[in-house]
Design an enzyme around this catalytic site. Structure first.
Site, short mmCIF file in Angstrom:
data_model
loop_
_atom_site.label_atom_id
_atom_site.label_comp_id
_atom_site.label_asym_id
_atom_site.label_seq_id
_atom_site.Cartn_x
_atom_site.Cartn_y
_atom_site.Cartn_z
N LYS A 1 57.00 -36.36 46.64
CA LYS A 1 58.35 -36.48 47.21
C LYS A 1 58.78 -37.94 47.31
O LYS A 1 59.90 -38.24 47.69
CB LYS A 1 58.40 -35.84 48.60
CG LYS A 1 58.26 -34.32 48.56
CD LYS A 1 58.46 -33.74 49.93
CE LYS A 1 57.95 -32.33 50.06
NZ LYS A 1 58.82 -31.34 49.45
N CYS B 1 61.36 -22.49 52.65
CA CYS B 1 60.08 -22.41 53.35
C CYS B 1 60.25 -22.62 54.85
O CYS B 1 59.45 -23.32 55.50
CB CYS B 1 59.07 -23.43 52.82
SG CYS B 1 58.68 -23.20 51.10
N GLN C 1 58.89 -35.20 54.58
CA GLN C 1 60.29 -35.53 54.26
C GLN C 1 60.68 -36.95 54.69
O GLN C 1 61.55 -37.55 54.08
CB GLN C 1 61.25 -34.55 54.96
CG GLN C 1 61.28 -33.17 54.33
CD GLN C 1 61.78 -33.16 52.88
OE1 GLN C 1 62.52 -34.04 52.45
NE2 GLN C 1 61.36 -32.18 52.11
N ASP D 1 54.37 -34.33 60.62
CA ASP D 1 54.59 -33.94 59.23
C ASP D 1 55.64 -34.92 58.68
O ASP D 1 56.83 -34.80 58.97
CB ASP D 1 55.08 -32.49 59.19
CG ASP D 1 55.49 -32.07 57.79
OD1 ASP D 1 55.42 -32.89 56.86
OD2 ASP D 1 55.88 -30.90 57.63
N HIS E 1 58.75 -26.59 58.56
CA HIS E 1 58.46 -26.03 57.24
C HIS E 1 57.23 -25.11 57.40
O HIS E 1 56.38 -25.37 58.25
CB HIS E 1 58.14 -27.21 56.31
CG HIS E 1 57.92 -26.86 54.87
ND1 HIS E 1 56.75 -26.32 54.40
CD2 HIS E 1 58.73 -27.01 53.79
CE1 HIS E 1 56.85 -26.15 53.09
NE2 HIS E 1 58.04 -26.56 52.69
#
Ligand code: PMP
Length: 412
Positions: free
Chosen positions: A229, A369, A206, A203, A126
């Protein structure tokens, strides 16, 4: 309703927004990868905080301020447990995952990188885990390297030995792709990186909403995530960093709260985690994030993952029956999260998304993105359906039916 693993019907009663109709149809919210909906428990926590407990944190000597501080710090403790951190000193509140990565880029990156050094990311990142590194490379003279993906949308590690060398100072990878849904087995890559002395960042924006997170098992030095999220409010992100690294890093933003002693000539800084938390934070958001973590813990992250695995398998099978549809990312639901990107032959993703909206189905379309990933996939945009704890196989059926109707509408 798919109720074998999670009681989805009951879960849905906690999310009044899911009872809305959109354009005359029941809302099917298939865009949780962008931001999840919030259960009543989280909304009530915000209201309750403002109605009964609000005062600025860490500063007041009075009871109400102590109450607000306790609620705020309770979330830090809960997050530390949720991700398996050793200490609350390692949990920094930011505005979102993007700010957390920027914090590392600006502080650790600018202090530790120089010309000749390399940062290793992947093609599927991303922009949040890409643009900060491009910028830090521009400033320091370091070079950005990328792990490619294979035709199934998984990391192609065949050239890892040449990509990962003594020059590599940082390896920053997403645990789950927001476009492909791929779940990356980052731990062995990070283990190899650490042997070479590199620092590792995951990261988890998600993955954290969908799979259990354990910073030890992931082998990471830094981890970032966004509350919004994972059922929590917008405006709250987390940076986890190993204490030793955070201690050695200069502060990011400067101002109140992050200091120890201040004169016009010299400033000394507060202890962790406050050194990285300048100014008044999103107190209500942080407090309510606790209710989101409770909600996920009550369901159990294993059950969350199994439910999503089931719905994703179903979606991959059903969408796979449509011959004019191209699915990007792994076709095997093993090691795959609940985001499914696709294109429809002859129809632009934006038109697909608009048509689905008219059928009450909320999906996202665009480059998500991830422009370099789009280029690698040979497209400029996809449509993405993403699923969470409140989605059902029936909603997948509605998606497929609407896509068939779309083809008829365009007379294809
Ligand atoms: N990384 C990934 C993989 C993401 O999907 C996102 C959000 N789309 C981010 C980082 C950034 O999250 P935020 O916008 O909350 O900072």
């Amino acid at each position: 309703m798919t109720t074998e693993i999670l009681d989805v019907a009951k879960i849905r009663t906690d999310f009044p927004i899911l009872g809305r109709s959109m354009n005359g149809k029941p809302l099917a919210f298939l865009d949780s990868a962008a931001s999840s909906q919030k259960p009543n428990q989280v909304v009530s926590a915000i209201t309750n905080y403002y109605q009964n407990h609000h005062a600025n944190v860490h500063r007041g000597m009075y009871t109400l301020a102590a109450e607000a501080t306790e609620l705020f710090e309770n979330t830090r403790t809960k997050i530390a447990q949720f991700i398996g951190a050793d200490s609350t000193k390692e949990i920094i509140f930011t505005r979102n995952a993007t700010e957390a990565i920027n914090l590392v880029a600006y502080t650790w990156g600018e202090t530790n990188l120089k010309a000749g050094d390399e940062i290793l990311i992947s093609v599927m990142e991303h922009h949040a885990n890409l643009v900060p590194w491009v910028r830090v490379c521009e400033k320091t003279g370091a070079t950005l390297k990328t792990i490619p993906i294979d035709s199934d949308g998984r990391l192609d590690l065949s050239s890892l030995d040449t990509l990962l060398t003594a020059k590599t100072k940082l390896v920053a990878l997403s645990r789950m792709s927001n476009v492909l849904g791929t779940i990356n087995d980052v731990a062995p890559i990070f283990a190899a990186a650490k042997k070479l002395g590199a620092v590792t960042l995951v990261d988890a924006a998600q993955s954290a909403p969908h799979i259990a997170t354990d910073v030890k098992k992931l082998n990471c030095d830094f981890l970032v995530l966004s509350a919004h999220k994972m059922l929590g409010p917008t405006g709250v992100g987390i940076l986890y960093g190993r204490e030793e690294l955070l201690n050695a890093m200069p502060p990011f933003l400067a101002g109140g709260e992050m200091i120890d002693q201040v004169t016009f000539e010299k400033v000394t800084y507060n202890e962790l985690p406050h050194k990285f938390e300048a100014g008044t934070p999103d107190i209500a958001g942080v407090v309510a994030f606790s209710a989101a973590i409770d909600y996920l813990n009550n369901l159990g992250m294993d059950a969350v993952q199994r439910h999503e695995h089931e719905i994703t398998s179903y979606a991959l099978a059903k969408l796979g029956e449509l011959p004019w549809l191209t699915i990007y990312g792994p076709r095997d639901s093993k090691n795959r999260g609940a985001a499914v990107s696709f294109t429809v032959e002859g129809i632009h993703p934006h038109d697909v998304s608009q048509f689905l909206d008219s059928a009450g189905i909320a999906v996202r379309a665009g480059h998500h993105c991830a422009q370099p990933l789009m280029k690698a996939l040979g497209t400029d945009a996809t449509t993405r359906a993403s699923f969470y704890i409140y989605n059902t196989n029936e909603e997948v059926d509605r998606l497929c039916k609407a896509l068939i109707d779309l083809r008829s509408f365009f007379k294809l």
